[in-house]
Design an enzyme around this catalytic site. Sequence first.
Site, PDB file in Angstrom:
ATOM      1  N   LYS A   1     -16.071   3.855   4.883  1.00  0.00           N
ATOM      2  CA  LYS A   1     -14.944   4.187   5.778  1.00  0.00           C
ATOM      3  C   LYS A   1     -15.472   4.652   7.139  1.00  0.00           C
ATOM      4  CE  LYS A   1     -11.108   4.241   5.179  1.00  0.00           C
ATOM      5  NZ  LYS A   1     -10.104   3.187   5.463  1.00  0.00           N
TER       6      LYS A   1
ATOM      7  N   LEU B   1       0.442   4.070   1.830  1.00  0.00           N
ATOM      8  CA  LEU B   1       0.749   4.397   3.221  1.00  0.00           C
ATOM      9  C   LEU B   1       1.428   3.230   3.923  1.00  0.00           C
ATOM     10  CD1 LEU B   1       0.589   6.116   5.779  1.00  0.00           C
ATOM     11  CD2 LEU B   1      -1.734   5.253   6.125  1.00  0.00           C
TER      12      LEU B   1
ATOM     13  N   GLY C   1       0.822  -1.220   0.000  1.00  0.00           N
ATOM     14  CA  GLY C   1       0.000   0.000   0.000  1.00  0.00           C
ATOM     15  C   GLY C   1       0.850   1.261   0.000  1.00  0.00           C
TER      16      GLY C   1
ATOM     17  N   ALA D   1      -7.574  -0.964   2.562  1.00  0.00           N
ATOM     18  CA  ALA D   1      -8.861  -0.304   2.299  1.00  0.00           C
ATOM     19  C   ALA D   1      -9.227  -0.472   0.834  1.00  0.00           C
ATOM     20  CB  ALA D   1      -8.767   1.186   2.640  1.00  0.00           C
ATOM     21  N   TRP D   2     -10.518  -0.375   0.570  1.00  0.00           N
ATOM     22  CA  TRP D   2     -11.005  -0.218  -0.813  1.00  0.00           C
ATOM     23  C   TRP D   2     -10.876   1.282  -1.094  1.00  0.00           C
ATOM     24  CZ3 TRP D   2     -13.827  -3.861  -4.096  1.00  0.00           C
ATOM     25  CH2 TRP D   2     -14.207  -3.289  -5.323  1.00  0.00           C
ATOM     26  N   THR D   3      -9.845   1.685  -1.830  1.00  0.00           N
ATOM     27  CA  THR D   3      -9.559   3.114  -1.988  1.00  0.00           C
ATOM     28  C   THR D   3      -9.989   3.669  -3.353  1.00  0.00           C
ATOM     29  OG1 THR D   3      -7.319   2.519  -2.658  1.00  0.00           O
ATOM     30  CG2 THR D   3      -7.623   3.174  -0.359  1.00  0.00           C
TER      31      THR D   3
ATOM     32  N   TYR E   1     -17.619   5.217  -0.774  1.00  0.00           N
ATOM     33  CA  TYR E   1     -16.311   5.113  -0.112  1.00  0.00           C
ATOM     34  C   TYR E   1     -16.361   5.757   1.275  1.00  0.00           C
ATOM     35  CZ  TYR E   1     -11.407   6.313   0.898  1.00  0.00           C
ATOM     36  OH  TYR E   1     -10.176   6.487   1.504  1.00  0.00           O
TER      37      TYR E   1
ATOM     38  N   THR F   1     -10.474   8.671   6.445  1.00  0.00           N
ATOM     39  CA  THR F   1     -10.388   9.633   5.349  1.00  0.00           C
ATOM     40  C   THR F   1     -11.163  10.926   5.599  1.00  0.00           C
ATOM     41  OG1 THR F   1     -11.063   9.944   3.032  1.00  0.00           O
ATOM     42  CG2 THR F   1     -12.319   8.359   4.286  1.00  0.00           C
ATOM     43  N   ASP F   2     -10.709  11.988   4.946  1.00  0.00           N
ATOM     44  CA  ASP F   2     -11.440  13.265   4.947  1.00  0.00           C
ATOM     45  C   ASP F   2     -12.792  13.137   4.229  1.00  0.00           C
ATOM     46  OD1 ASP F   2     -10.045  12.806   2.546  1.00  0.00           O
ATOM     47  OD2 ASP F   2      -9.908  14.935   2.078  1.00  0.00           O
TER      48      ASP F   2
HETATM   49  N1  NAP Z   1      -4.765   7.587  -0.833  1.00  0.00           N
HETATM   50  C1  NAP Z   1      -5.343   8.646  -0.302  1.00  0.00           C
HETATM   51  O1  NAP Z   1      -5.318   9.761  -0.863  1.00  0.00           O
HETATM   52  C2  NAP Z   1      -6.063   8.544   1.036  1.00  0.00           C
HETATM   53  C3  NAP Z   1      -6.718   9.679   1.523  1.00  0.00           C
HETATM   54  C4  NAP Z   1      -7.345   9.610   2.756  1.00  0.00           C
HETATM   55  C5  NAP Z   1      -7.323   8.451   3.483  1.00  0.00           C
HETATM   56  N2  NAP Z   1      -6.719   7.356   2.985  1.00  0.00           N
HETATM   57  C6  NAP Z   1      -6.756   6.130   3.787  1.00  0.00           C
HETATM   58  O2  NAP Z   1      -5.430   5.749   4.100  1.00  0.00           O
HETATM   59  C7  NAP Z   1      -5.340   4.331   4.166  1.00  0.00           C
HETATM   60  C8  NAP Z   1      -4.262   3.855   3.229  1.00  0.00           C
HETATM   61  O3  NAP Z   1      -4.590   4.244   1.900  1.00  0.00           O
HETATM   62  P1  NAP Z   1      -3.574   4.025   0.704  1.00  0.00           P
HETATM   63  O4  NAP Z   1      -3.728   5.162  -0.233  1.00  0.00           O
HETATM   64  O5  NAP Z   1      -2.215   3.670   1.227  1.00  0.00           O
HETATM   65  O6  NAP Z   1      -4.218   2.752   0.032  1.00  0.00           O
HETATM   66  P2  NAP Z   1      -3.657   1.918  -1.207  1.00  0.00           P
HETATM   67  O7  NAP Z   1      -2.340   2.401  -1.653  1.00  0.00           O
HETATM   68  O8  NAP Z   1      -4.761   1.813  -2.192  1.00  0.00           O
HETATM   69  O9  NAP Z   1      -3.416   0.488  -0.532  1.00  0.00           O
HETATM   70  C9  NAP Z   1      -4.485  -0.241  -0.103  1.00  0.00           C
HETATM   71  C10 NAP Z   1      -3.956  -1.537   0.463  1.00  0.00           C
HETATM   72  O10 NAP Z   1      -5.088  -2.358   0.751  1.00  0.00           O
HETATM   73  C11 NAP Z   1      -4.865  -3.622   0.160  1.00  0.00           C
HETATM   74  N3  NAP Z   1      -6.149  -4.235  -0.141  1.00  0.00           N
HETATM   75  C12 NAP Z   1      -7.235  -3.685  -0.736  1.00  0.00           C
HETATM   76  N4  NAP Z   1      -8.213  -4.587  -0.819  1.00  0.00           N
HETATM   77  C13 NAP Z   1      -7.754  -5.722  -0.249  1.00  0.00           C
HETATM   78  C14 NAP Z   1      -8.296  -7.011  -0.025  1.00  0.00           C
HETATM   79  N5  NAP Z   1      -9.541  -7.328  -0.398  1.00  0.00           N
HETATM   80  N6  NAP Z   1      -7.535  -7.937   0.585  1.00  0.00           N
HETATM   81  C15 NAP Z   1      -6.274  -7.647   0.957  1.00  0.00           C
HETATM   82  N7  NAP Z   1      -5.696  -6.449   0.776  1.00  0.00           N
HETATM   83  C16 NAP Z   1      -6.433  -5.517   0.176  1.00  0.00           C
HETATM   84  C17 NAP Z   1      -4.032  -3.348  -1.054  1.00  0.00           C
HETATM   85  O11 NAP Z   1      -3.415  -4.552  -1.460  1.00  0.00           O
HETATM   86  P3  NAP Z   1      -2.919  -4.792  -2.985  1.00  0.00           P
HETATM   87  O12 NAP Z   1      -1.690  -3.956  -3.138  1.00  0.00           O
HETATM   88  O13 NAP Z   1      -2.660  -6.240  -3.030  1.00  0.00           O
HETATM   89  O14 NAP Z   1      -4.040  -4.335  -3.865  1.00  0.00           O
HETATM   90  C18 NAP Z   1      -3.057  -2.315  -0.502  1.00  0.00           C
HETATM   91  O15 NAP Z   1      -2.035  -2.928   0.245  1.00  0.00           O
HETATM   92  C19 NAP Z   1      -6.752   3.822   3.841  1.00  0.00           C
HETATM   93  O16 NAP Z   1      -7.441   3.617   5.029  1.00  0.00           O
HETATM   94  C20 NAP Z   1      -7.381   4.948   3.077  1.00  0.00           C
HETATM   95  O17 NAP Z   1      -8.790   4.944   3.198  1.00  0.00           O
HETATM   96  C21 NAP Z   1      -6.073   7.362   1.782  1.00  0.00           C
END
Ligand code: NAP
Length: 290
Positions: free
Chosen positions: A132, A14, A12, A62-64, A128, A104-105
């Site tokens: 969340k 983060l 991921g 997360a499902w992002t 989403y 998330t925001d």
């Molecule tokens: N990105 C943003 O701008 C943002 C903003 C606000 C909050 N957040 C929050 O911050 C956190 C981290 O976000 P991120 O951007 O780092 O997310 P990300 O890069 O999309 O990574 C999501 C992770 O979840 C895994 N995943 C998703 N579905 C899965 C499943 N069914 N089984 C196992 N693993 C699964 C993915 O695995 P794979 O690599 O195998 O797919 C990946 O490791 C989340 O809680 C998100 O809601 C993110």
Amino acid sequence: MAKALILGGATGLLGQALTANLHNNGWQTETLGRCDGDLLDMDFLKARLDAAKADVVFNTVAWTQVDDAEDHPDDAMLVNRTLPDALARSLKQIGAGHLVQFSTDFVFSGPHDAPWTEEDAPNPTSVYGITKLAGEQAVQDVLPERSAIIRSAWLFGPGRKNFVTTILAACKRRDTVTVVHDQFGCPTYTYDLAAWSRKLAEKRKTGIWHAVNGGRATWCDLAAEAIALTSGPCRLEPITSDMWPQKAKRPINSVLATAKLAHFLGTPPRPWPQALRDYLFSHSEELPGK
Ligand SMILES: NC(=O)c1ccc[n+]([C@@H]2O[C@H](COP(=O)([O-])OP(=O)(O)OC[C@H]3O[C@@H](n4cnc5c(N)ncnc54)[C@H](OP(=O)(O)O)[C@@H]3O)[C@@H](O)[C@H]2O)c1
């Protein structure tokens, strides 16, 4: 030595930053992800938690995909609510371990005159955001005394595609890129979020925390700064959200207040342009076209 289990820590955006930060600060780290087994299989999950004996479990899974979630609400709910709920229930049963759940925001929706505080009532408009928020509430219902919810926003950092790399890649292909300029939020560097999260976990802080870099921006501001710092001639055309229809409705203002985090850290989070510079200059080898 404290031990961390990081869900999503190997792949991921983060998760990778968090794993590196914890490791570099003397934590023993173990990651858990899709390649290890089905995280939605509750028996598998419980067995892994039992075996890990982690002091802190960080859930970055997360499902992002915000727009895809509109078409797959049940799948998004499984990852964003059922999984954190199962984590909290398992840790409660085990009787040990602190849980850090990221959120998330997008649990907020505008308009709102001031930055959103931890006390403001969420009101998500997208699937989403709804899923969340349901994940936050499940964790807080089941394990309030041993959990923290860390809400962040607009993440950029190394290791995985993100808005900044998408814009820079578009600039390599086109003379002009169009970017929305009427949604306000807080761009945030995963390395900074990882450091704040580790510090909160070291003190076993509970409750809700807003953790974003300082200042606010539109997507267009963030794109302009990233282009200015890297790629040279590429025109930016600001457009309104109406001109860029997306399946999921985004908040017009999702700027998060960071007074609570600043008080904890003893200093305000650094401004996002400074963090963006750090990212772009420290990880230039990963950027599109290099
Ligand atoms: N990105 C943003 O701008 C943002 C903003 C606000 C909050 N957040 C929050 O911050 C956190 C981290 O976000 P991120 O951007 O780092 O997310 P990300 O890069 O999309 O990574 C999501 C992770 O979840 C895994 N995943 C998703 N579905 C899965 C499943 N069914 N089984 C196992 N693993 C699964 C993915 O695995 P794979 O690599 O195998 O797919 C990946 O490791 C989340 O809680 C998100 O809601 C993110």
